[in-house]
Motif scaffolding. Sequence first.
Motif, PDB file in Angstrom:
ATOM      1  N   TYR A   1      -1.154  31.363  25.506  1.00 13.22           N
ATOM      2  CA  TYR A   1      -1.720  31.896  26.815  1.00 13.22           C
ATOM      3  C   TYR A   1      -1.689  31.091  27.953  1.00 13.22           C
ATOM      4  CZ  TYR A   1      -5.725  28.732  25.921  1.00 13.22           C
ATOM      5  OH  TYR A   1      -6.501  27.378  25.611  1.00 13.22           O
TER       6      TYR A   1
ATOM      7  N   VAL B   1       2.705  41.878  27.214  1.00 11.95           N
ATOM      8  CA  VAL B   1       1.109  41.968  27.303  1.00 11.95           C
ATOM      9  C   VAL B   1       1.034  43.232  27.686  1.00 11.95           C
ATOM     10  CG1 VAL B   1      -1.119  41.043  28.123  1.00 11.95           C
ATOM     11  CG2 VAL B   1       0.774  39.432  27.490  1.00 11.95           C
TER      12      VAL B   1
ATOM     13  N   PRO C   1      -4.593  42.780  24.431  1.00 15.43           N
ATOM     14  CA  PRO C   1      -5.915  42.334  24.543  1.00 15.43           C
ATOM     15  C   PRO C   1      -6.843  43.319  23.693  1.00 15.43           C
ATOM     16  CG  PRO C   1      -4.550  42.424  26.406  1.00 15.43           C
ATOM     17  CD  PRO C   1      -3.864  43.216  25.496  1.00 15.43           C
TER      18      PRO C   1
ATOM     19  N   ALA D   1      -5.995  38.708  28.530  1.00 15.16           N
ATOM     20  CA  ALA D   1      -5.403  38.149  27.339  1.00 15.16           C
ATOM     21  C   ALA D   1      -5.482  36.533  27.451  1.00 15.16           C
ATOM     22  CB  ALA D   1      -3.775  38.556  27.247  1.00 15.16           C
TER      23      ALA D   1
END
Length: 236
Positions: free
Chosen positions: A4, A96, A134, A179
């Motif tokens: 991340y 993402v 997410p 995320a």
Amino acid sequence: MNWYEGRLAAYDIETTGTDTENDRIVTAAVCVVGGGQETLSRTWLVDPGVEIPADATEVHGITNEKARSEGQDAAGAVAEITEFLALQVAEDIPIVAFNARFDLTILDREARRHAVTPLIELVGGSEGLLVIDPYVLEKKINKFRKGGRTLGILCEDYGIPLTDAHAADADAMAAARLAYRLGKINADLGAYDLPMLHEDQIAWADEQGRSLQEHFDRQGRSETVQRVWPVVPYAA
């Protein structure tokens, strides 16, 4: 460096509707963020080649007139979006996308519609994809959350700003921030290496879909829950 904290390619689209097989892209954004580097953002306004329903315009604000007069032709835009995402994956930068199944399946069908090589083929098949969702992550670590799991709700719950919801670039950035937040606050999640995180999300999404299907079945509801993630296979 944890995943991340590295580079993330946040992707979002707004569309003519919610049918992944038939609806079209109207706007799209890819924002490459993090890793201690400058943000690189690309956005697209697309003429989808079909009418944009009024209820879709109410969500994202793009009218037929605006799309036709200012939008890029769909084939060219889809090729650019697909190729740009493939470039990120080639650099081991994960895509993402919040509820990635929707955004990536729409892009896949648009590519096939316009004779563009689909993303899944550009990266060498499904095993070449690298995706962080997410929505799947939050459902894994907070299985019994009460209420909805929209991007807006989760951003509010996790203290993430989302000031222009349903603008593709704003939603993409919010997904990246979500995320990041989930990886940072959950040690087990944050410790994953990216390929294993992608693989485990496939299993988590399948289990989440199975659980939801069982819930619908108990209620006597007729909906069929899609369990394949992150791209629903194309049925030629």
